[in-house]
Scaffold this motif. Structure first.
Motif, PDB file in Angstrom:
ATOM      1  N   THR A 270      15.092 -41.895  28.684  1.00 40.85           N
ATOM      2  CA  THR A 270      15.446 -41.178  27.445  1.00 40.85           C
ATOM      3  C   THR A 270      14.535 -41.571  26.307  1.00 40.85           C
ATOM      4  O   THR A 270      14.030 -40.719  25.563  1.00 40.85           O
ATOM      5  CB  THR A 270      16.912 -41.479  27.064  1.00 40.85           C
ATOM      6  OG1 THR A 270      17.759 -41.048  28.131  1.00 40.85           O
ATOM      7  CG2 THR A 270      17.296 -40.734  25.791  1.00 40.85           C
TER       8      THR A 270
ATOM      9  N   SER B 171      33.216 -42.547  19.593  1.00 44.81           N
ATOM     10  CA  SER B 171      32.300 -41.452  19.887  1.00 44.81           C
ATOM     11  C   SER B 171      31.792 -40.860  18.580  1.00 44.81           C
ATOM     12  O   SER B 171      32.580 -40.581  17.671  1.00 44.81           O
ATOM     13  CB  SER B 171      33.017 -40.374  20.711  1.00 44.81           C
ATOM     14  OG  SER B 171      32.151 -39.283  20.967  1.00 44.81           O
TER      15      SER B 171
ATOM     16  N   ARG C 148      24.894 -47.535  26.825  1.00 55.28           N
ATOM     17  CA  ARG C 148      24.362 -46.887  28.021  1.00 55.28           C
ATOM     18  C   ARG C 148      25.019 -47.535  29.233  1.00 55.28           C
ATOM     19  O   ARG C 148      25.736 -48.533  29.107  1.00 55.28           O
ATOM     20  CB  ARG C 148      22.845 -47.007  28.091  1.00 55.28           C
ATOM     21  CG  ARG C 148      22.326 -48.443  28.081  1.00 55.28           C
ATOM     22  CD  ARG C 148      20.823 -48.466  28.177  1.00 55.28           C
ATOM     23  NE  ARG C 148      20.323 -49.813  28.424  1.00 55.28           N
ATOM     24  CZ  ARG C 148      19.189 -50.074  29.049  1.00 55.28           C
ATOM     25  NH1 ARG C 148      18.450 -49.087  29.505  1.00 55.28           N
ATOM     26  NH2 ARG C 148      18.793 -51.309  29.233  1.00 55.28           N
TER      27      ARG C 148
ATOM     28  N   ARG D 115      24.394 -47.452  20.191  1.00 52.22           N
ATOM     29  CA  ARG D 115      24.667 -46.514  21.269  1.00 52.22           C
ATOM     30  C   ARG D 115      24.704 -47.243  22.604  1.00 52.22           C
ATOM     31  O   ARG D 115      23.821 -48.046  22.917  1.00 52.22           O
ATOM     32  CB  ARG D 115      23.624 -45.394  21.319  1.00 52.22           C
ATOM     33  CG  ARG D 115      24.092 -44.215  22.187  1.00 52.22           C
ATOM     34  CD  ARG D 115      23.151 -43.053  22.108  1.00 52.22           C
ATOM     35  NE  ARG D 115      21.972 -43.269  22.946  1.00 52.22           N
ATOM     36  CZ  ARG D 115      20.929 -42.447  22.986  1.00 52.22           C
ATOM     37  NH1 ARG D 115      20.890 -41.382  22.214  1.00 52.22           N
ATOM     38  NH2 ARG D 115      19.901 -42.711  23.764  1.00 52.22           N
TER      39      ARG D 115
ATOM     40  N   GLU E  81      28.196 -38.874  21.424  1.00 53.01           N
ATOM     41  CA  GLU E  81      27.555 -40.036  22.040  1.00 53.01           C
ATOM     42  C   GLU E  81      28.488 -41.244  21.964  1.00 53.01           C
ATOM     43  O   GLU E  81      29.251 -41.410  21.011  1.00 53.01           O
ATOM     44  CB  GLU E  81      26.230 -40.370  21.333  1.00 53.01           C
ATOM     45  CG  GLU E  81      25.158 -39.292  21.451  1.00 53.01           C
ATOM     46  CD  GLU E  81      24.514 -39.260  22.826  1.00 53.01           C
ATOM     47  OE1 GLU E  81      24.806 -40.160  23.643  1.00 53.01           O
ATOM     48  OE2 GLU E  81      23.719 -38.345  23.079  1.00 53.01           O
ATOM     49  N   SER E  82      28.397 -42.115  22.968  1.00 47.71           N
ATOM     50  CA  SER E  82      29.243 -43.293  23.061  1.00 47.71           C
ATOM     51  C   SER E  82      28.591 -44.473  22.329  1.00 47.71           C
ATOM     52  O   SER E  82      27.447 -44.838  22.620  1.00 47.71           O
ATOM     53  CB  SER E  82      29.467 -43.647  24.541  1.00 47.71           C
ATOM     54  OG  SER E  82      30.303 -44.767  24.673  1.00 47.71           O
TER      55      SER E  82
END
Length: 438
Positions: A34, A329, A288, A286, A333-334
């Protein structure tokens, strides 16, 4: 799963020559896909850092490390594992009341895995750091790794006998000398910390710098995120957080090693005095997926989504940890959240003598044991972890020697990988991701 089932699979650890080079290349491309595709500035900075520093290469290539361990140790007891144990991932941080404690402090890779995975990762981390930061020869590095492993085993044996893991914390008043010094060096008043590092001259918001980019137009978005966090955590707002009012927001650039290039924000919360001397800073990073996902032996223990997994790991491994550590969130996005504090700090490895390296390794081993011992108290493990680990590691001398040998072999293999990576990086191998054509 195929390895665990006994199928004939060639693990990456057995690859050599050009095949190993291509494996290293494709793994790092995949892990940073990404960031590479979006041309994030931090991606190039990260690859430059990895090329120039072997310890950073170890820290920033967790996926490569665990692909070499795929399916191993399936017979060992499972714990809530930290996933990325090394000397830099222990430190001083705030507890539930905002007071400083020492322990594991990075939960980005946390997941359920054999306890040996954390010990092996930590042993390699101490082996490499003792060489790169401490200039230690192999004989001294073996002693340091031995202290780390025995610190873990001795503490775990104590928890198996006394079950005190939920009540013990390393604080300034009860820590060994090497950690007490870290508490003292890390201490700074909140007002000085805010004024010197973060706030503008009026104390109304973040100041602009090469690291901080104020984005005051996003206050409403992050106020909602803070409110969502408080609702999800269901905690009573502490007095030091005032009314959880967001004063300002900034993007934070250039921080982290494994997470360098991932979006990260600081949110300024107005303190009760309203004079900018006691404001709080909540970090949003963020999340992942864990580098261990899909590589650990098959297990029925689940940790949830990306940020939820990280928050669960922290909640298990720190019995009285930061209440702002959670998951929210934002724009789909987390993000994981945690409080930043004046005393959040880790040890300066360059300043450790041989003796203090051993002391620090032993303390870190004991701190890791405490975190693992909570897996059946606050986690989802449904059997008695402590005596199971003690039995699996008996005899201690043989187990310790095996971990030391693993660390030495893994570090030598990673050194060769680093040389391949440096050559590929110089040739532009990480300017693009792997493509699949039909």
């Amino acid at each position: 799963r195929r390895i665990a089932a006994g199928e004939q699979v060639v693990p990456p650890i057995l690859l050599t020559g050009q095949r190993r080079r291509e494996h290293v290349r494709s793994t790092l491309r995949e892990d940073h896909a990404t960031r590479i595709e979006q041309r994030v500035h931090g991606a190039k900075e990260k690859f430059d850092d990895l090329a120039g520093d072997f310890f950073k290469f170890f820290r920033g290539t967790t996926l490569l490390f665990y692909r070499d361990m795929a399916g191993q140790d399936g017979h060992m007891p499972t714990v809530m594992a930290l996933g990325d144990v090394h000397p830099g991932n222990f430190g001083v941080m705030p507890d539930a009341h905002g007071a400083p404690i020492f322990g594991v402090n990075d939960f980005d890779e946390a997941t359920y895995a054999p306890f040996t995975w954390d010990l092996k990762r930590g042993a390699v981390g101490f082996w490499i750091a003792a060489r790169e930061a401490g200039g230690m020869k192999r004989k001294k590095r073996r002693r340091i790794v031995k202290k780390f492993v025995r610190g873990y085993l001795d503490a775990m044996q104590g928890y198996a006998e006394r079950a005190t893991e939920r009540n013990e914390e390393y604080r300034m008043d009860n820590s060994p000398a090497v950690i007490r010094r870290l508490f003292e060096e890390a201490w700074e008043t909140r007002s000085d910390w805010l004024q010197e590092d973060y706030l503008d001259e009026h104390g109304r918001g973040f100041r602009a710098s090469d690291e901080l980019q104020p984005i005051s137009g996003e206050i409403d978005k992050f106020q909602k995120a803070i409110d969502d966090l408080a609702k999800a955590k269901a905690f009573k707002t502490p007095r030091r957080a005032g009314r959880l009012k967001v004063k300002d927001v900034c993007a934070r650039h250039g921080q982290g090693t494994a997470s360098l290039g991932l979006p990260r924000y600081y949110v300024l919360i107005e303190g009760p005095s309203k004079d900018a001397s006691d404001d709080l800073i909540i970090e949003f990073k963020r999340a992942r997926r864990s580098a261990l996902e899909g590589l650990t032996p098959p297990t029925e223990f689940n940790t949830g989504g990306k940020a939820e997994r990280i928050a669960h790991g922290q909640a298990v491994q720190l019995a009285h940890g930061d209440i702002f550590f959670g998951a929210v969130s934002i724009d789909g996005e987390s993000f994981m959240t945690r409080e930043r504090a004046p005393f959040r700090d880790d040890i300066d490895l360059d300043e450790l003598s041989t003796g203090t390296w051993k002391d620090y390794a032993r303390v870190c081993g004991a701190a890791l044991a405490k975190s693992h011992a909570l897996s059946d108290d606050l986690g989802r493990i449904d059997y008695d972890v402590e005596p199971s680990i003690v039995a699996a590691a008996t005899p201690f001398d043989l187990f310790t020697a095996d971990i030391i040998r693993f660390a030495e072999e893994a570090a030598d293999r990673l050194k060769a990988d680093h040389a391949l990576f440096r050559e590929d990086h110089a040739s532009g191998a990480f300017d693009s991701v792997d493509m699949v054509y039909r």
